[in-house]
Design a protein around this motif. Sequence first.
Motif: not given
Lengths: 196, 196, 196, 196, 196, 196
Positions: D132-134, D136-140, D157-158, D161-162, D165, D168, E112, F172, F175
Amino acid sequence: MRPTPRISRFPVPALADLPDDVRARILQVQDKAGFVPNVFLVLAHRPDEFRAFFAYHDALMLKEGGLSTAEREMIVVATSAANQCAYCVIAHGAILRIYAKDPLIADQVAVNHGKADLAPRQRAMLDFALQVALRSGAIGDADFARLAEHGFSDEDAWDIAAIAAFFAMSNRLANMSDMRPNDEFYLMGRTPRPGH
Amino acid sequence: MRPTPRISRFPVPALADLPDDVRARILQVQDKAGFVPNVFLVLAHRPDEFRAFFAYHDALMLKEGGLSTAEREMIVVATSAANQCAYCVIAHGAILRIYAKDPLIADQVAVNHGKADLAPRQRAMLDFALQVALRSGAIGDADFARLAEHGFSDEDAWDIAAIAAFFAMSNRLANMSDMRPNDEFYLMGRTPRPGH
Amino acid sequence: MRPTPRISRFPVPALADLPDDVRARILQVQDKAGFVPNVFLVLAHRPDEFRAFFAYHDALMLKEGGLSTAEREMIVVATSAANQCAYCVIAHGAILRIYAKDPLIADQVAVNHGKADLAPRQRAMLDFALQVALRSGAIGDADFARLAEHGFSDEDAWDIAAIAAFFAMSNRLANMSDMRPNDEFYLMGRTPRPGH
Amino acid sequence: MRPTPRISRFPVPALADLPDDVRARILQVQDKAGFVPNVFLVLAHRPDEFRAFFAYHDALMLKEGGLSTAEREMIVVATSAANQCAYCVIAHGAILRIYAKDPLIADQVAVNHGKADLAPRQRAMLDFALQVALRSGAIGDADFARLAEHGFSDEDAWDIAAIAAFFAMSNRLANMSDMRPNDEFYLMGRTPRPGH
Amino acid sequence: MRPTPRISRFPVPALADLPDDVRARILQVQDKAGFVPNVFLVLAHRPDEFRAFFAYHDALMLKEGGLSTAEREMIVVATSAANQCAYCVIAHGAILRIYAKDPLIADQVAVNHGKADLAPRQRAMLDFALQVALRSGAIGDADFARLAEHGFSDEDAWDIAAIAAFFAMSNRLANMSDMRPNDEFYLMGRTPRPGH
Amino acid sequence: MRPTPRISRFPVPALADLPDDVRARILQVQDKAGFVPNVFLVLAHRPDEFRAFFAYHDALMLKEGGLSTAEREMIVVATSAANQCAYCVIAHGAILRIYAKDPLIADQVAVNHGKADLAPRQRAMLDFALQVALRSGAIGDADFARLAEHGFSDEDAWDIAAIAAFFAMSNRLANMSDMRPNDEFYLMGRTPRPGH
């Protein structure tokens, strides 16, 4: 005639001014190779560091173990290219060609080991070496397991990592000092493979 | 009571099984520090490499020169953090706190040397050390000029680079072997600064 | 005797099966070089792309302009190394050695152009070429100004960028197809410089 | 005696000049902690942002849920180290030591969470937090599946991530304002673990 | 009224001054599109390169094959965004919207592709295209196997890679020349999908 | 007819099930915009976080200050593109087009702000915003000095950084949750500039 280029950003001592043991080591190399590789002259600027450097080098590169001499040089060439170290790629490329009796392998490994004429075992070895060189903080059990699949023991893994680590140091010293590879290295071991 | 955690991925030799000189060195450290830093036990698995490693370490860290002992440790902490090496950040962080007589400096340097309580000279020193650690292929005259502006001689530059290079090696060995910092290091040197 | 290694991941057409113009171009190269560089055979798998590729190549590499033939090849070697393209580094390294009449320059440029035996003008040229290769989105007026300081016109800048851009394509095609450099390239141009 | 160092690049308001609710919040923290963490004073420069910041902080860090308080602080320390935020690593490192009742864990997580004394579940949690920090565009989906293997629900997970974020944002505010960690944080929670 | 902005850092030839075949090609495009896309005018500065460029473009983008026209444009948009090329993202985004009959897809792919409204096959296609664009040195058998799982033949893989490679070149030329996308592109193909 | 696509990986609450204040805020937005931007629905899954998120958003985006509303949106678009956040690039791209009364600017800023139709002041603003987004640990005096050269006060610098930091968080969250931009955003503000 081209002027003799500078081999170091730092002063290079005359042989006569060096401590006896350092000079002896240099003369011994000269006897064997026919010339003095510049790394000896550049590091002789700091005799204590010279002694420790070559003691370490010999402990890793001359020891018995599961890696062939050519494989050790592959590690040097691959990781030194990743570190953009001209001295180590060019000097150890020459040694790799000679040990591997292969005039092509060094240039291949320097540019892209994943495309080189290597056995899967050697490719795995270099994958690990580059992980040590570039992302050592992420090394974990999975890396050792992958090496084991290719027949590498944990002691072999130490050897691979220690060579990659030693040249991580060596590459940085060469890059810092503008260490210049001797002209002799470029052509060594480039004669075609017999029977080819 | 917490079980004793593993200090290395590799076998750790008993003191009694070590060559005399290796054991002597370890006992000497134990005498001075009150405990044996794990790097000695982990590397003793390979006595020849142990000898070269500590000879090199001493040649760089104990020599005379333009860098204070605290400044040398700053280089170790900053570059080891960039290499994500827990052993070196935590162990040398302790040594840095003691040499600098400053309980705050090590954590600051480990996270972000650009925000740490440093003199401009020290910041320039660490900028160069991180260049050696992370982008040594791009080192050039401008880097030496910038160091000179802060009063560093070329010999000082060699010292900075050689320490960063040595710990480039050391960090990779520690990361490869899962070298664990001794619990003692975490608290050392953390008592408040006198007069603060 | 070593088996003939694969030169492409894709089918390689027989000369007899090729369109006349493609075959003619290949035979012409063979006449001149004494062998057929594998790029011709690999790309002949797609005749229309072959024609456009070599038309583009010739428009950039054979045209008049402010860059010497050796300088153009320097751009190819430096950017192809950055893209880890074995074919282009090894094949164009040979051509660079020949055009520059310098057996050392290609290996130096491939590993680290910043440490190579280059004039400041050539170093600036390669700095720009690598910017095109690796960070073209950040190109701006300052880059053209820096080139102008070294005597490069805007048309020269286009030439540098276009060569770097063309080989950005070429490197990716070679990496995708596992294009293998011919064994002949490794030794070409490596005889010592006269008078050296 | 060391002069009081600057805690922010921006003006720091006097308590008396603050809106009542902001001052009340600060006094409440001082009561509980024995000192005012600098983040309160630095952000009080902008009362509306102060209010939203701490409302958000409390919504994430004080809520019920599947993550322990120590685990939440691990996320803060690991991601703040990746963002080179001295304030958050040092302040939340202290809180992590206290919540985890572990004097070692914060420094370990800050340097390299992959080598820290963590359960596999916590390692997976921090792997996700760093994604998430580095990146995040690739989270799936695969990331949520990996978390689920370790018993984390989608709501967990939320939460992970929150928190990553939110910090961040917080890390960037601290880095921009040169927010200085209070000296008190460095030593908090460092007393040895009972029974160790 | 806004002044006409510069479309290139280099001189843009008048149509009347161009070689007949280059002018004919430009007029043909104008007829079809209703305006002249700036790439034609900017590259016409170098007629030989213009000819090779568009011959190559047509060989890849107009040929028969396993990729739909919309899929080819997806490759262009995704890789051009990774290369920060405004001309190609905006011009080919317009073409993608038209070919795909989808007013949303281009912006999604540009930001993306992993989050875009794509079939798994298209996502795999773009994963490979971005590998070609950004890390072509690491392409290997596993990449072709992954494409095959989604029904892509080796010839399709060549198409994907060749398009990504061609636009690696094109993006660099556009970034170097400050090639400006025509205002017309921004709005093309943005009318809502029928039945939506 | 296309099925309604998922707007979040998490459950989206019905308006009727929401706390009154959250529902009121959503209805107010719907009144003004004519539709409910998905960020409101996605974040309403967590009412406390919803409240803090929009309070923070309003404190930064609606406050008085040296940045125009269009400039604030430029910061959002540029940094969100760097974070590959489809929701924020597409939704705030629409708002940027409207505030700037410029149908071209958002796409330009999203792909490469260095090539966009911006004043030097705005380019400097976005350079700083991207530094906050991508390398905040390296922010220092020189960055504030560069902003001052373009007339930005320190308070403006806080605004730029705080907006970039807030959207570092927002990107984030989007995403992580697969937050989908509403179809309405894509076409908003794309009508040609008057007088153009």
